[in-house]
Design a protein around this motif. Structure first.
Motif: not given
Ligand code: AMP
Ligand code: MG
Length: 472
Positions: A10-12, A21-26, A64-73, A92-96
């Motif tokens: 929902s945050y997305a 929005r971005q993915v983790a560095q491997p 599957d279903g994740a929507l990774p993002l970095a939150q600003v504050y 944030l990978l996502g919410e459940v």
């Protein structure tokens, strides 16, 4: 992939300026070193392959279903305002929706650089990852609201701090990662539409009964008053109560330099960067009020009448110290077995704490010994203790069920700093046994466990941990 995480994000759906929005560095060689199966079950996560879990929670695979993002504050750090912070080493990978229908964030911490990393490397090392894992799970077992630890992954990479150290990622779970600083970020930019959107989101997610910004403020104040009183009742010192580390949900978050008291002294400070004791044990009840005033400030522009809003919010903030004190007294009454309220209780509690301070009594052991009726040894001034003890016994004649109440309120075990340090040293050397043992014992802190007597022992002089570090 066979791993299944029932994401429901929902945050997305908030405006793009809330995050990147971005993915983790491997990482080169992710290896799962801790996994919280009970929490995974609660979240509806199905997985059985440790390699897959390491890939997902180390940041190498996006499930599957994740929507990774970095939150600003933003946030006030030691009283000074930083207009731009954010997830500099987290995603944030996502919410459940968990088994009870509660929305929970799954976040990776140590997952690499983001636009909010400033000069940081975006990484974490094993020490702080295991410290947060242990302390947050212990906190949960002590019945204090907190973020939780889901997994810890060694990355196989070296992180450079004062020395080369093993890199790690923590997967943590939170009611949300909305901070006072999230509101401040938009308020400081006069982006009132964003503050309004964040208010609506927060209200729906955490306090659906709050029907105005004033009601939200009051709900957060109530939650934080309860939280800080609980910290005080278990001898917890958060260590870095900046507004970016203060949640709207009322959960404890960000355990950087966090520590528990051994000997009781109200001005105890462990954090190496807290030179003036701003976040000392006893100051926490004052600082949280200051932090709530900052939240109140961000909400004023949402109100139709500014003067009336300021008057109303000021009143709510000014009412907070009395709320905290009431919660603190309620918690310490339980610690003394008191189920009823009497005027003399406040002095009874204060006088005990004064005796403990004078005699450098161990906070946890003293209350546990009081629960078992053998606390006299904890005090240096036995005559003064005997006099206090008589008053307490007289007061207890008005009570029933005091013993059970005390044993349920006074833990036998806390994560003592010297044990935490010892555990980290062992883990860095590849030995996870101390971590696993501490996790096991601290999962049931209100029950004496055979063979765990050493974990109740305060540090010997050479074991005392004088300082803790954010250790980022
Ligand atoms: P904290 O110490 O958790 O309160 O973090 C304060 C700010 O510094 C947050 O914006 C973090 O994301 C950022 N930060 C801390 N450590 C790192 C790091 N190693 N790399 C990038 N950003 C960091
Ligand atoms: Mg933080």
């Amino acid at each position: 992939m066979t791993i299944h995480i029932p994401f429901d994000n929902s945050y997305a759906t908030l405006p793009p300026r809330f995050y990147t929005r971005q993915v983790a560095q491997p990482v080169t060689q992710p290896r799962l070193i801790a996994f919280n199966q009970a929490l995974a079950d609660e979240l509806g996560i199905r997985a059985d392959d440790p390699a897959e879990l390491a890939a997902v929670f180390g940041g190498n695979a996006v499930p599957d279903g994740a929507l990774p993002l970095a939150q600003v504050y933003a946030g006030h750090q030691f009283g000074g305002f930083s207009p731009q912070l954010g997830d500099g080493r987290a995603l944030l990978l996502g919410e459940v929706l968990d088994t009870s229908g509660k929305r929970r964030d799954i976040q990776l911490k140590g997952s690499g650089q983001t636009p909010y990393s400033r000069m940081g490397d975006g990484r974490a090392w094993l020490g702080p990852v295991l410290r947060e894992y242990l302390l947050s799970e212990a906190m949960h077992a002590l019945h204090v609201p907190t973020t939780r630890a889901l997994a810890a992954v060694l990355t196989g990479e070296t992180v450079y701090r004062e020395a080369p150290l093993p890199g790690a990622v923590l997967a943590r779970v939170a009611a949300s990662h909305i901070r006072v600083g999230t509101f401040q970020y938009f308020a400081a930019r006069r982006d009132i539409d964003a503050v309004q959107a964040l208010y609506e989101y927060t209200r729906a997610r955490h306090f659906p009964q709050a029907d105005s910004p004033a009601a939200l403020l009051e709900a957060v104040i109530a939650a934080q008053a309860k939280l800080v009183a609980k910290w005080l009742s278990v001898g917890f010192i958060h260590g870095v109560m900046n507004t970016d580390n203060t949640t709207l949900s009322g959960e404890t978050i960000d355990y950087g330099p966090a520590a528990y008291l051994d000997t009781y002294h109200p001005m105890t400070v462990y954090s190496s960067i807290d030179a003036h004791g701003r976040y000392a044990y006893d100051h926490q009840a004052h600082v949280i009020v200051w932090n709530m005033a900052q939240l109140a400030t961000t909400l004023v522009p949402l109100m139709p009448d500014t003067d009336a809003a300021i008057a109303q919010f000021t009143e709510a903030v000014h009412a907070m110290p009395a709320l905290i004190e009431a919660e603190r007294l309620a918690a310490f009454r339980r610690k003394l077995g008191l189920g009823t309220e009497q005027a003399e209780d406040e002095a009874l509690i204060a006088d005990l704490l004064a005796l403990m301070q004078a005699g450098q009594a161990d906070f946890t052991n003293t209350f546990r010994a009081l629960s078992h009726g053998n606390a006299r040894d904890q005090f240096t001034d036995r005559a003064a203790y005997d006099a206090w003890h008589q008053r307490w016994q007289d007061r207890l004649t008005a009570e029933e069920g005091a013993d059970a109440r005390m044993l349920a309120a006074n833990p036998a075990y806390i994560p003592r700093n010297h044990r935490v340090e010892e555990m980290i040293k062992a883990a860095v050397a590849g030995d996870m046994a101390p971590f696993e043992r501490l996790m096991q014992v601290l999962s049931d802190p209100f029950t004496e466990q055979p063979g765990a007597e050493d974990l109740t022992r305060p540090p010997l002089t050479h074991e005392v941990v004088a300082q803790t570090f954010c250790g980022t």
